[in-house]
Scaffold this active site. Structure first.
Site, short mmCIF file in Angstrom:
data_model
loop_
_atom_site.label_atom_id
_atom_site.label_comp_id
_atom_site.label_asym_id
_atom_site.label_seq_id
_atom_site.Cartn_x
_atom_site.Cartn_y
_atom_site.Cartn_z
N TYR A 27 101.57 10.20 99.31
CA TYR A 27 102.68 10.73 98.51
C TYR A 27 103.37 12.09 99.04
CZ TYR A 27 104.94 12.73 94.32
OH TYR A 27 105.95 13.23 93.44
N LYS A 69 107.26 12.62 100.23
CA LYS A 69 108.25 13.57 99.79
C LYS A 69 108.92 14.46 100.85
CE LYS A 69 108.29 11.96 95.50
NZ LYS A 69 109.61 11.40 95.17
#
Length: 254
Positions: A160, A164
């Site tokens: 994740y 980002k």
């Protein structure tokens, strides 16, 4: 203050059914925009999003599709422009989150995260950007995270975080590439927000810790992302491109 007014503008929002995408879609409508809401078929929360936008008196359009399928985004964007008019603003909020220890993470879990959070966001930017570049105007907002700038102790989400960080860099690169052609590209980096994504069982025990780690000593509320989104989408931010705007209660100031 009229530079913040989005009256007469048309917006296309991915991930609009819930969480921060929902908050952004509603905020854009409250500022005057007509909004096309793109999300998975039968996505939970879509009815609430549509009702809230309808209550503003602006037009709303529900669109179904999957950001991992570029043709799906293109078909939805085409329909949005046919029914609402030329899209001025795009907000790319579709994304997922989950956790796994890096050393045991299955390949399928890593690749799915990349496919939705990074690849899907780029396909969205590509579809939106091509149309905006043809007209020489437009504003694109991408959903990043403070996790793209720092690792959070106790959260095993290297996949994740990597997406980002890539979204922040992708946003800045697109901004530089398109700046001279009338299209602005910025991103929002929320901190710990009280959204359904942060109500997942695997992070429930961390919610209190998240609040304590934040200088404001609380989780952010989804609507607190709406104002920054309206700003970056509006003429008030006409000289802002390549911005990564932190909405984190002061977390990255520590």
């Amino acid at each position: 203050m009229n530079r913040f007014d989005l009256g007469g503008k048309r917006a296309f929002v991915t991930g609009a059914a819930s969480g921060l995408g929902q908050a952004i879609a509603i905020a854009l409508a409250e500022a005057g925009a007509h909004v096309a809401c793109f999300d998975l078929p039968r996505a939970a929360g879509q009815d609430e999003t549509l009702a809230a936008i309808s209550a503003t008196g602006n037009r709303v359009l529900a669109l179904e599709g999957d950001v991992t399928d570029r043709s799906s985004i293109e078909a939805a964007f085409d329909r949005a422009e046919r029914e609402l008019g030329e899209i001025d603003i795009a907000a790319n909020s579709a994304g997922i989150a989950n956790v796994s220890a890096a050393e045991t993470m299955p390949q399928s879990q890593f690749l799915r995260m990349m496919d939705i959070n990074l690849n899907g966001l780029f396909w969205s930017c590509q579809v939106e950007g091509r149309r905006m570049l043809e007209r020489g105007r437009g504003s694109i907002l991408n959903m990043a995270s403070i996790c793209g700038s720092t690792a959070i102790p106790g959260l095993e989400q290297v996949h994740y975080d990597a997406t980002k960080a890539a979204v922040i860099r992708l946003t800045k690169s697109l901004a530089a590439e398109w700046a001279g052609r009338g299209v602005r590209v910025n991103c929002l980096s929320p901190g710990f927000m009280a959204t359904p994504m942060n109500s997942r069982p695997e992070v429930a025990e961390n919610v209190r810790k998240f609040a304590e780690m934040t200088p404001m000593k609380r989780m952010g509320q989804p609507h607190e992302v709406g104002g920054p989104a309206v700003f970056l989408a509006s003429e008030a931010a006409s000289y802002c491109t390549g911005v990564d705007l932190n909405i984190d209660g002061g977390f990255l100031s520590i």
